[in-house]
Design an enzyme around this catalytic site. Structure first.
Site, mmCIF file in Angstrom:
data_model
loop_
_atom_site.group_PDB
_atom_site.id
_atom_site.type_symbol
_atom_site.label_atom_id
_atom_site.label_comp_id
_atom_site.label_asym_id
_atom_site.label_seq_id
_atom_site.Cartn_x
_atom_site.Cartn_y
_atom_site.Cartn_z
ATOM 1 N N HIS A 242 0.841 -1.199 0.000
ATOM 2 C CA HIS A 242 0.000 0.000 0.000
ATOM 3 C C HIS A 242 0.876 1.248 0.000
ATOM 4 C CE1 HIS A 242 0.584 -1.282 4.184
ATOM 5 N NE2 HIS A 242 0.610 0.001 4.504
ATOM 6 N N HIS B 213 0.923 5.172 1.181
ATOM 7 C CA HIS B 213 0.295 6.212 1.993
ATOM 8 C C HIS B 213 0.375 7.535 1.229
ATOM 9 C CE1 HIS B 213 0.262 4.097 5.991
ATOM 10 N NE2 HIS B 213 1.235 3.412 5.429
HETATM 11 P P1 5GP Z 1 1.457 0.329 7.475
HETATM 12 O O1 5GP Z 1 1.925 0.655 8.864
HETATM 13 O O2 5GP Z 1 1.263 -1.155 7.269
HETATM 14 O O3 5GP Z 1 2.276 0.977 6.412
HETATM 15 O O4 5GP Z 1 0.062 1.029 7.368
HETATM 16 C C1 5GP Z 1 -1.150 0.374 7.518
HETATM 17 C C2 5GP Z 1 -2.223 1.439 7.586
HETATM 18 O O5 5GP Z 1 -3.465 0.804 7.436
HETATM 19 C C3 5GP Z 1 -2.254 2.194 8.927
HETATM 20 O O6 5GP Z 1 -2.088 3.578 8.685
HETATM 21 C C4 5GP Z 1 -3.628 1.842 9.494
HETATM 22 O O7 5GP Z 1 -4.235 2.931 10.152
HETATM 23 C C5 5GP Z 1 -4.406 1.423 8.268
HETATM 24 N N1 5GP Z 1 -5.433 0.428 8.496
HETATM 25 C C6 5GP Z 1 -5.339 -0.713 9.225
HETATM 26 N N2 5GP Z 1 -6.490 -1.406 9.179
HETATM 27 C C7 5GP Z 1 -7.329 -0.699 8.380
HETATM 28 C C8 5GP Z 1 -8.669 -0.916 7.949
HETATM 29 O O8 5GP Z 1 -9.348 -1.890 8.275
HETATM 30 N N3 5GP Z 1 -9.213 0.042 7.137
HETATM 31 C C9 5GP Z 1 -8.512 1.148 6.747
HETATM 32 N N4 5GP Z 1 -9.129 2.022 5.958
HETATM 33 N N5 5GP Z 1 -7.233 1.378 7.138
HETATM 34 C C10 5GP Z 1 -6.665 0.460 7.945
#
Ligand code: 5GP
Ligand code: ZN
Length: 138
Positions: free
Chosen positions: A104, A106
C-alpha cells in the site's frame, strides 16, 4: 503463491467488499480509500487489488500504475482539500513500520503551517463518509 487474494488479509477483504471502506478511487487494478487512523485530514491508502506483500513483491508495472494514480490523487487533493504538500510513501517490512502485509502507498496531505488539518483528526463514521464523498476522485 496466489496473488489474487489472501483470505487472512484485511486489505483483500476491503477489495472484496467484506470489510467496508471510505472509498476514494477505483479502477481495474487498484483501490484507494481513507486510512481509518489518519495522520492528517485526507490520509489515503492506495493498494493493488491483487495481494502482494510489499513493494519488493509487486510487479513493476503495477508499482508504476499505482504511482501514477497516487500522483493523480495528490493533484486532486490540492483543490479538493486545499492541501499544499504531501508525504507519499510505502513501508517495507515490520522493522520499517509495515503492519498490513498487502502493498500500500500512503498519501498524506499537508496544509499551511498552523492549520488544524495537519493534526490527527478524530472523525465519526459520518464525518469519514462526508470527507470521502467530498474528495472522491472520479
Ligand atoms: P502500514 O503501517 O502497514 O504501512 O500502514 C497500515 C495502515 O493501514 C495504517 O495507517 C492503518 O491505520 C491502516 N489500516 C489498518 N487497518 C485498516 C482498515 O481496516 N481500514 C482502513 N481504511 N485502514 C486500515
Ligand atoms: Zn491482501
Amino acid at each position: 503463491m496466489d496473488h489474487l487474494k489472501n483470505s487472512e488479509c484485511i486489505f483483500c477483504k476491503i477489495v472484496q467488499g467484506s470489510i467496508p471502506c471510505y472509498h476514494i478511487y477505483e479502477d481495474d487494478t487498484c483501490l484507494a480509500f481513507l486510512d481509518v487512523a489518519p495522520l492528517t485530514t485526507g490520509h489515503t491508502l492506495l493498494i493493488p487489488k491483487s495481494h502482494y506483500v510489499n513493494l519488493l513483491d509487486t510487479p513493476s508495472f503495477l508499482i508504476a500504475h499505482l504511482n501514477t494514480i497516487a500522483k493523480r490523487i495528490a493533484r486532486h487533493y490540492l483543490e479538493a482539500l486545499g492541501a499544499t504538500g504531501f508525504k507519499i510513501h510505502t513501508n517495507v517490512g515490520k522493522n520499517a513500520g509495515q503492519v498490513v502485509n498487502h502493498y500500500h502507498i500512503h498519501i498524506i496531505p499537508y496544509y499551511p503551517k498552523n492549520s488544524q488539518l495537519n493534526e490527527k483528526p478524530q472523525l465519526s463514521n459520518d464525518a469519514f463518509q462526508d470527507l470521502a464523498s467530498k474528495i472522491k476522485l472520479n
